[in-house]
Scaffold this active site. Structure first.
Site, short mmCIF file in Angstrom:
data_model
loop_
_atom_site.label_atom_id
_atom_site.label_comp_id
_atom_site.label_asym_id
_atom_site.label_seq_id
_atom_site.Cartn_x
_atom_site.Cartn_y
_atom_site.Cartn_z
N ASP A 184 101.54 -19.59 42.26
CA ASP A 184 100.86 -18.38 42.70
C ASP A 184 100.48 -17.54 41.49
O ASP A 184 101.13 -17.61 40.44
CB ASP A 184 101.77 -17.54 43.61
CG ASP A 184 102.06 -18.23 44.93
OD1 ASP A 184 101.27 -19.11 45.31
OD2 ASP A 184 103.07 -17.89 45.56
N ARG A 185 99.46 -16.74 41.65
CA ARG A 185 98.97 -15.91 40.56
C ARG A 185 100.09 -15.09 39.90
O ARG A 185 100.19 -15.00 38.68
CB ARG A 185 97.89 -14.96 41.07
CG ARG A 185 97.28 -14.06 40.00
CD ARG A 185 96.17 -13.20 40.58
NE ARG A 185 95.33 -12.67 39.52
CZ ARG A 185 94.05 -12.35 39.67
NH1 ARG A 185 93.47 -12.51 40.84
NH2 ARG A 185 93.35 -11.89 38.67
#
Length: 311
Positions: A152-153
């Protein structure tokens, strides 16, 4: 084998606003930022300008400024652009992307929090994939890289890429047998009572891109998360998390399931963000090399901002 620090990938020295639409103004005399913006945008109220500043959508010479009394001097450039703060941060973080290991088939990197793994409709360039693609093409314009798995970012840590489509498919198709260990470090809200435990459910992604958990086998794909509690202090718990499966947002959803959302994870129930980022880090990665079959092990440091919460 644990090989580290073989290189670094540098982001291009580029103002992130170049690819974004927005207003741009040149400063012609000494003044303060609020006064300047009020004069340049007479249709905007003081409260709306403060909102732009608070969201870090105002840049002075390419840097986001939130102070309304920031002093300006002639020759400076002031820009306003929607969503600028995320792109600016991503470009800045991209410069810290480091290569942990590289051979003819693979690249293992340590991705900083705030950097996308791959591009989206809104962001194409400030991604781990794009930076590594530029890096391998410097060696040979025909070189390519392929995403094996994603983070995930807002999750930092170890991530693997393949240098050929064949190696990518080999790793993905034999993922369960190839990957020996994937360990994360998570900081969650509250004191987790159990010293260790297993969370199992079926996950499905909804129309709003939020993953939901269910005990109904027909409701989604099975996900199994193992955790061990390392520390408890100041209203937080530090967990070591191992995955039996690798579903989207699995750890984040399962922490919410047990009533201990990951700090900074508003999407999955968090109420606090003491370190201004998601408290999740991919710390260990161990797998069998796709050609030699030899076991390779990598470990990164637990982020210092995680540890400070438990001192």
């Amino acid at each position: 084998m644990n090989r580290k620090g073989t290189g670094a990938v540098k982001g291009k020295e580029k103002n992130p606003s170049e690819n974004k639409k927005g207003a741009s103004f040149q400063v012609k005399e000494n003044t303060f930022l609020m006064e300047f913006l009020m004069a340049q945008m007479p249709g905007k109220s003081r409260s709306k300008i403060k909102l732009l500043l608070g969201r870090k959508q105002v840049l002075v010479d390419g840097k986001p400024i939130s102070q309304f009394n920031h002093a300006l001097t002639p020759g400076q450039k002031v820009e306003i652009s929607k969503g600028m703060q995320e792109t600016y941060r991503a470009v800045k973080q991209a410069r810290e992307l480091s290569i942990v290991y590289e051979d003819a088939e693979l690249i293992v990197i340590e991705k900083p929090a705030g950097l996308l793994s791959i591009g989206t409709e809104k962001e194409k360039r400030a991604t781990a994939y794009s930076l590594l693609s530029d890096y391998v093409k410097q060696q040979d314009p025909e070189n390519k890289i392929f995403v094996v798995h994603r983070l995930d970012r807002e999750t930092s840590g170890l991530m693997m890429f393949a240098k050929s489509e064949e190696i990518k498919y080999h790793l993905q198709e034999l993922w369960v047998n190839t990957v020996i260990e994937r360990t994360y470090i998570a900081v969650v809200e509250g004191y987790v009572k159990e010293d260790e435990g297993v969370i199992s459910s079926y996950l499905v992604e909804g129309k709003t891109f939020v993953v939901h958990s269910s005990q109904n086998p027909k409701a989604g794909k099975k996900a199994v998360t193992n955790f061990k509690t390392l520390q408890r202090k100041r209203g937080y718990s530090l967990l070591k998390v191992n995955l039996d499966t690798g579903r989207k947002n699995q750890i984040r959803v399962h922490m919410q399931d047990i009533g201990h959302s990951i700090i900074g994870d508003k999407k999955y129930g968090a109420t606090v963000s003491p370190i201004k980022r998601l408290g999740l880090h991919a710390q260990q990665l161990s797998f069998a090399h796709p050609l030699s079959g030899k076991k390779i092990f990598f470990e990164s440091k637990i982020p210092e901002e995680f540890l400070r919460l438990f001192k």
